[in-house]
Scaffold this active site. Structure first.
Site, short mmCIF file in Angstrom:
data_model
loop_
_atom_site.label_atom_id
_atom_site.label_comp_id
_atom_site.label_asym_id
_atom_site.label_seq_id
_atom_site.Cartn_x
_atom_site.Cartn_y
_atom_site.Cartn_z
N HIS A 238 -8.30 -12.59 11.41
CA HIS A 238 -7.70 -13.24 11.62
C HIS A 238 -6.19 -13.71 12.57
O HIS A 238 -5.66 -14.39 12.31
CB HIS A 238 -6.84 -14.68 10.42
N ASP A 301 -8.13 -10.06 5.44
CA ASP A 301 -9.89 -10.69 4.99
C ASP A 301 -10.33 -10.81 6.42
O ASP A 301 -10.12 -10.75 8.13
CB ASP A 301 -10.53 -12.13 4.31
N GLU A 302 -11.94 -9.91 6.53
CA GLU A 302 -12.87 -10.42 7.85
C GLU A 302 -12.58 -9.68 8.92
O GLU A 302 -13.05 -10.55 9.87
CB GLU A 302 -13.54 -11.72 8.08
N ALA A 303 -11.88 -8.55 8.68
CA ALA A 303 -11.63 -7.80 10.20
C ALA A 303 -12.08 -7.26 10.45
O ALA A 303 -12.35 -5.70 10.75
CB ALA A 303 -9.87 -6.82 10.10
N ARG A 304 -13.80 -8.25 11.49
CA ARG A 304 -15.23 -6.94 11.57
C ARG A 304 -15.18 -6.50 12.55
O ARG A 304 -15.92 -5.64 13.08
CB ARG A 304 -15.93 -8.65 11.48
#
Ligand code: TNX
Length: 490
Positions: A238, A301-304
């Site tokens: 993000h 979050d969501e560090a894909r």
């Protein structure tokens, strides 16, 4: 349970007894408070004066016909508990701490007619029912998160959000300050974060940011309402706004374009460059220096795009960076992949992930903050017809937001492991303060009651009626809200 609809206070107090004659405010009513109570007394006088038109002043003298605020070490109801006794002669509010008096003042506001919330003189009469209320919160963290990154909100809008939230005894404002679409807090040592990174938002609008003085203004304003600000700098994912501002944060040394869409999970700081850690140390150091509260939120979050082992090492390292500023780290549940520092808080949101990592986290001494997306996400649509919002966690009507219990929300996570509950408003689809209010009300009061009231005092059929009684207050404050078909609005 027999609902007592005449006392429509939200969140429902621990104990309410209607025993006495009502108290009626009139031209001779005074507010009595000593020096230590003066700040809350001043707030109360301001809250009552505009609509009543009465010449209320705060005086240190006890007097007849009085609303008295007293700090009292014998009131054994914790840091935010209070006791409110009303009879024909007086309104007596007592608490151990000023924060308790402040929470009690919110109850007093709700006991008065809804027109008390107007900003012009109204007819009255200004009657307070003759109650004895004893009250204290179930959880110490009763939060509301506002995403000011996807869409930027001004200082005045954030203050408005605080003012609406404190009516329901919310005590934490979590500001999601950075994301792919914008970096909203000035950092002296990295000026392009706001020079470049703040210049847009979802949909391509102008964005904006808080100079440090503006952030401090928000923190101070929250402080006068006994609200702790928890700033979030979301890393390592993000981060497109930061990456666009500084090429050296990117592994290929090239800055991407600013991002104004709504996809998630594509950006990440370059985790094997030393400059990334200089950046993080500077940012958390500067944010810590202007944040009086004990927590810094690191996102996570969501560090894909980050491989699991690198992510876990980062999660461990970022907590050390926070610890070196003297603060406690809060992270979204993904952070539990790292080694948790004592005192870290893990924020549960993803209902599709099993409880294993959270259980491991609490075993190592972390506490859990509950924001299950299918209950506490204010950006979910209310129903299929809601014009705004997301629906990846389903629709969240008021009853969904209300009817769940923090002690059983995650298998194996017990009440003692839970620091509290937080409602989260992500703003991909929420562009202005009217939208903010629409998505927040009436769900935030539902979440606030989940966080404040004892489990055995909560019952949907009773709550519906107490919630309905809030609508005239929102109308008096010109606050937008969703007229949920589940609520018997009058
Ligand atoms: C997931 S919840 C996100 C946010 C989005 C939100 C939209 C979480 C920690 N990350 O980036 O805004 O969904 O509902």
């Amino acid at each position: 349970m027999r609902p007592d609809r005449s006392i429509a206070v939200v969140p429902r107090p621990v104990s309410v007894v209607v025993a006495n004659d009502p108290f009626v405010l009139d031209g001779s009513t005074q507010v009595s408070a000593g020096g230590d109570e003066a700040a809350v007394a001043g707030y109360l006088v301001d809250a009552l004066r505009a609509s009543t038109g009465l010449p209320l002043t705060a005086t240190p003298e006890p007097a007849p016909g009085v609303i008295s605020l007293r700090l009292d070490g014998d009131i054994d109801l914790g840091a935010e508990g209070y006791r409110l006794d009303v009879d024909r002669e007086s309104v007596r509010l007592r608490a151990r701490e000023p924060a308790g008096l402040f929470r009690g003042v919110q109850t007093l506001r709700q006991l008065l007619p809804a027109t008390i919330e107007r900003d012009t003189v109204q007819p009255g009469p200004w009657q307070v029912p003759g109650v004895c209320i004893v009250d204290r919160p179930r959880f110490m963290w009763r939060g509301a998160m506002l995403d000011v990154a996807r869409h930027f909100f001004t200082v005045d809008e954030v203050k408005r959000f605080i003012d609406l939230a404190v009516l329901y005894k919310i005590n934490v404002l979590h500001l999601h300050l950075t994301d792919d679409q914008g970096w909203r807090i000035a950092i002296d040592r990295w000026p392009e974060l706001t020079g470049i990174g703040a210049s847009t938002e979802v949909g391509g609008g102008r964005g904006g940011f808080y100079p440090k003085a503006d952030y401090t203004d928000i923190v101070d304003y929250a402080g006068t309402r006994y609200v702790t600000v928890v700033p979030e700098i979301d890393v390592p994912g993000h981060t497109n706004a930061a990456l666009a501002s500084y090429p050296q944060l990117n592994c290929d040394g090239r800055a991407p374009q600013p991002f104004t869409g709504t996809q998630v999970g594509f950006s990440a700081l370059c985790l094997d460059r030393p400059s990334t850690y200089e950046f993080l140390a500077d940012v958390f150091d500067e944010v810590a220096a202007i944040t009086p509260g004990p927590f810094l939120h690191v996102g996570g979050d969501e560090a894909r795009t980050v491989p699991d082992h690198e992510y876990a090492a980062f999660a461990t390292r970022i907590q050390k960076i926070v610890a070196s500023t003297g603060k406690r780290a809060v992270g979204w549940q993904e952070m539990a992949a790292g080694t948790l520092e004592a005192g870290s808080v893990v924020q549960y949101w993803n209902i599709d992930e099993g409880p294993a990592r959270l259980l491991e986290a609490v075993r190592t001494g972390a506490q859990v903050l509950l924001s299950p997306a299918d209950r506490a996400y204010l950006d979910m649509r209310y129903d299929a017809r809601t014009a705004l919002g997301n629906d990846w966690a389903g629709c969240v009507e008021v009853r969904d937001a209300y009817e769940w219990d923090p002690a059983t929300a995650v298998d194996g996570v017990t009440e003692a492991d839970v620091i509290g509950v937080e409602a989260a408003l992500w703003t991909e689809t929420v562009a202005d303060i009217d939208d903010v209010e629409f998505m927040t009300f009436p769900r935030l009061p539902a979440i606030a009651e989940v966080a404040w009231s004892p489990a055995d005092r909560r019952e949907w059929e009773d709550f519906r009626f107490r919630l309905a009684a809030q609508a005239p207050r929102w109308e008096a404050m010109a606050a937008n809200f969703h007229r949920s078909p589940q609520i018997p609005w009058t």
